[in-house]
Design a protein around this motif. Structure first.
Motif, short mmCIF file in Angstrom:
data_model
loop_
_atom_site.label_atom_id
_atom_site.label_comp_id
_atom_site.label_asym_id
_atom_site.label_seq_id
_atom_site.Cartn_x
_atom_site.Cartn_y
_atom_site.Cartn_z
N ARG A 162 2.77 3.70 -14.17
CA ARG A 162 2.05 4.73 -13.42
C ARG A 162 0.53 4.56 -13.46
O ARG A 162 -0.19 5.23 -12.73
N ILE A 163 0.05 3.67 -14.33
CA ILE A 163 -1.40 3.44 -14.30
C ILE A 163 -1.76 2.20 -13.50
O ILE A 163 -2.94 1.88 -13.34
N ALA A 216 -1.73 1.46 -6.70
CA ALA A 216 -0.69 1.92 -5.79
C ALA A 216 0.06 0.73 -5.18
O ALA A 216 1.29 0.78 -5.03
N SER A 217 -0.67 -0.32 -4.84
CA SER A 217 0.00 -1.47 -4.21
C SER A 217 0.93 -2.14 -5.20
O SER A 217 2.00 -2.63 -4.82
N PRO A 243 -23.54 -5.06 -9.53
CA PRO A 243 -22.93 -3.74 -9.77
C PRO A 243 -21.75 -3.83 -10.71
O PRO A 243 -21.53 -2.94 -11.53
N LYS A 264 -17.05 3.89 -23.25
CA LYS A 264 -15.71 3.84 -23.86
C LYS A 264 -15.81 3.65 -25.37
O LYS A 264 -15.02 4.21 -26.13
N GLY A 307 -17.62 4.05 -11.68
CA GLY A 307 -17.92 2.75 -11.09
C GLY A 307 -18.49 2.86 -9.69
O GLY A 307 -19.39 2.11 -9.31
N ASP A 324 -6.31 7.53 -3.28
CA ASP A 324 -5.49 6.85 -4.29
C ASP A 324 -4.41 7.83 -4.74
O ASP A 324 -4.71 8.97 -5.04
N PRO A 325 -3.13 7.39 -4.76
CA PRO A 325 -2.08 8.33 -5.16
C PRO A 325 -2.25 8.88 -6.58
O PRO A 325 -1.72 9.93 -6.92
N ARG A 326 -3.00 8.14 -7.40
CA ARG A 326 -3.12 8.55 -8.80
C ARG A 326 -4.18 9.63 -9.00
O ARG A 326 -4.13 10.38 -9.98
N THR A 381 -21.40 -1.75 -14.14
CA THR A 381 -20.23 -0.90 -14.35
C THR A 381 -19.52 -1.28 -15.65
O THR A 381 -19.16 -0.43 -16.46
N GLU A 438 4.17 -6.47 5.88
CA GLU A 438 4.31 -5.02 5.97
C GLU A 438 4.29 -4.53 7.41
O GLU A 438 5.04 -3.61 7.78
N VAL A 456 -13.00 6.29 -14.35
CA VAL A 456 -13.53 4.93 -14.18
C VAL A 456 -13.87 4.68 -12.71
O VAL A 456 -14.90 4.09 -12.40
N GLN A 514 2.42 -0.54 -7.78
CA GLN A 514 3.53 0.37 -8.01
C GLN A 514 4.54 0.30 -6.87
O GLN A 514 5.74 0.46 -7.08
N ALA A 515 4.04 0.07 -5.66
CA ALA A 515 4.93 0.02 -4.50
C ALA A 515 5.56 -1.35 -4.33
O ALA A 515 6.39 -1.54 -3.44
N LEU A 535 4.01 -4.09 -3.38
CA LEU A 535 3.37 -4.92 -2.36
C LEU A 535 2.85 -6.22 -2.97
O LEU A 535 2.87 -7.28 -2.34
N ASP A 582 -7.36 -4.29 -1.75
CA ASP A 582 -6.12 -3.75 -2.25
C ASP A 582 -5.76 -2.48 -1.47
O ASP A 582 -6.46 -1.49 -1.58
N SER A 583 -4.70 -2.53 -0.67
CA SER A 583 -4.36 -1.37 0.16
C SER A 583 -3.11 -0.71 -0.35
O SER A 583 -2.18 -1.38 -0.81
N ASP A 584 -3.06 0.60 -0.27
CA ASP A 584 -1.85 1.27 -0.67
C ASP A 584 -0.85 1.20 0.48
O ASP A 584 -1.24 1.02 1.64
N PRO A 585 0.43 1.34 0.22
CA PRO A 585 1.46 1.11 1.25
C PRO A 585 1.33 2.07 2.43
O PRO A 585 1.67 1.71 3.56
N ARG A 602 -7.97 8.75 -16.80
CA ARG A 602 -8.94 7.72 -17.16
C ARG A 602 -9.28 6.86 -15.94
O ARG A 602 -10.44 6.52 -15.71
N GLN A 603 -8.26 6.55 -15.14
CA GLN A 603 -8.50 5.71 -13.95
C GLN A 603 -9.43 6.42 -12.98
O GLN A 603 -10.27 5.80 -12.34
#
Lengths: 257, 239
Positions: B112-113, B116-117, B219, B231, A221, A201-203, B223, A126, A217, B119-120, B122, A79-82, A213-214
């Motif tokens: 927003r959670i 990124a891919s 793993p 949690k 992880g 990660d943008p977040r 996890t 892309e 995690v 949200q954009a 992709l 999973d790659s960010d833009p 939370r992300q």
């Protein structure tokens, strides 16, 4: 003549080592206990005051590598960010890399059903949108359910491309774990030609991961995966769940005859 | 020579009963704490030894404790909890196709959670993937209902279902999630639904790479299961 007070314990003869010592043990033990609690309080206060740099260090430990200057190939998977495509396109245009290796993982049933586009589809789309010629993209299609499987495929590619140096694009917090298992699979000679490019990660990032939370995690992880890789190496192949068999079991349950 | 003058010694105050009780109670507490620490240390060592040398016997129950799912039965609705897209929407579709659920309920995750891919744009969002799976598995649009609002947690999903069930009195719902998640989900849903919690039940599906019989060997399993315990503790403390 006074009678001894029954509340006052009798004095032991000198040198008996009994109650004579107990006369001083009480204050000593109390001092020790008070000091121990003061130390704990001091540690707690220090942790509270310096929690940010400590947590930054915890997250920062997982991040290895740097943005590449120039290389023969950049390995892209998962999973790659833009923004990585912006950087890759820039590198290709400047001649900082000859090709982009895309690990086209088809192990997901969502990809096989066409619900989620394959990594190859996303990468070609892309990069083409950024003016990169299709010839700069090399696709390695296969099933890579774990990072170890991907590392083995990379080993095969590097063995067939001697002297080529590669940069692996990795999730920031997964970069240390990725480097460890890749080195184990590739061996020292091939691993010497591999470097890592941690992508934020943008977040969240090492400076604020504990605030979401992300982020928690992700860091948790990553540490579990890193520790597991160090202790146990490659995990056994996981059993695949079959939704069709699940449905037939449900039908049998719903209609017992 | 006779004895010297007799001096009256200073009166020593008697210790009050309350103070004596306090002193004895404090001493007893220290003894109990000291022995509790020793017992806890021994239990920790024994537990770790059991986990290492008898993992096949001691660790699966750790995973099974988190699974409170029930055998499937007919309900009016089936709610898909956000998360594992490789199994949960497929299980919900299977329930519908087997005639065990009338309609499928889905929720939208807060953008927003998402990754990124996603949200954009992709790759499709979690909601779009869920709908895509249901469509691919033959669930018609008329059998899918989208609950209003945006979801950021299991507690949000529980609140959304509670609101929905309030608007549909007398109906029942199955909640589909991964097996390890059912205990925490049950906690959150019971809290949100209170007296209405007998109208729902939980269906657990496995997560690939995190089998409860061998979770410690991967793993992802470590996890997932260790994280789920963390949690669960957080939910118990927070809610």
């Amino acid at each position: 003549m006074t009678t001894p007070d029954s509340n006052v314990p009798p004095l032991s003869p000198a040198g008996s080592g009994g109650e004579a010592l107990n006369c001083t043990a009480g204050p000593v033990r109390g001092w020790w206990r008070r000091t121990r609690w003061r130390r704990r309080l001091a540690v707690a206060v220090l942790l509270l005051v310096f929690h940010a740099p400590l947590l930054r260090a915890v997250g920062g430990f997982l991040v290895v590598g740097d943005a590449p200057a120039a290389t023969d190939a950049v390995v892209l998977g998962g999973d790659s960010d833009p923004s990585v495509f912006d950087d890759l396109a820039r590198m290709v245009r400047r001649g900082d890399t000859r090709e982009v290796l895309v690990f086209d993982d088809r192990s997901s049933r969502l990809v096989r059903l066409g619900i989620v586009p394959a990594p190859e589809t996303v990468a070609r789309r892309e990069m083409a949108a950024r003016g990169v010629a299709p010839g700069a993209i090399t696709v390695l299609t296969g099933e890579y359910p774990t990072a170890w499987a991907g590392a083995r495929r990379l080993r095969g590619w590097m063995e067939s491309h001697p002297e080529s140096r590669v940069v692996v694009v990795a999730d920031q917090f997964g970069s240390r774990g990725s480097r460890h298992l890749t080195r184990r699979v590739l061996g020292p000679d091939l691993a010497a030609r591999v470097s890592w490019w941690p992508r934020p990660d943008p977040r969240f990032d090492p400076s604020n991961w504990w605030r979401s939370r992300q982020g928690v995690v992700a860091v948790g992880g990553a540490y579990v995966a890193l520790t597991h890789a160090y202790l146990f190496g490659e995990p056994p192949e996981a059993e695949r769940w079959d939704p069709d068999r699940y449905e037939s079991q449900l039908r049998s349950h719903a209609n017992p005859e | 020579m006779g004895p010297g003058p007799v001096r009256e010694s200073a009166a020593i105050p008697r210790e009050s009963g309350v103070r004596r009780l306090w002193r004895r109670g404090r001493g007893l507490t220290r003894v109990v704490l000291r022995w509790s620490k020793r017992v806890a240390a021994v239990a920790l060592v024994v537990g770790m030894a059991a986990a290492v040398f008898a993992a096949d016997r001691t660790l699966p129950p750790v995973a099974r404790y988190l699974d409170v799912s029930e055998p499937p039965r007919r309900t009016d609705y089936v709610l898909i909890l956000n998360g594992d897209l490789e199994t949960r929407p497929f299980a919900a579709a299977a329930l519908w196709r087997a005639g065990l659920a009338g309609e499928v309920l889905v929720t939208r995750q807060r953008p927003r959670i998402e990754t990124a891919s996603r949200q954009a744009g992709l790759v499709p969002s979690e909601f779009e993937v869920t709908i895509g799976v249901l469509r691919a598995r033959g669930v018609p649009e008329s059998a899918v209902r989208v609950l209003p609002g945006e979801i950021a947690s299991t507690a949000d999903e529980a609140a959304a279902l509670a609101t929905f069930l309030d608007s549909e009195p007398g109906t029942t719902a199955a909640v589909v999630t991964n097996s390890f998640h059912t205990r925490r989900a049950q906690f959150a849903f019971r809290r949100a639904l209170s007296s209405r919690d007998d109208r729902i039940y939980f269906i657990g599906v496995p997560r690939e790479g995190a089998d409860e019989r061998t979770w410690w060997r991967t793993p992802d399993g470590c996890t997932v299961y260790l994280g789920e315990y963390a949690k669960l503790a957080y939910y118990q403390l927070r809610f």
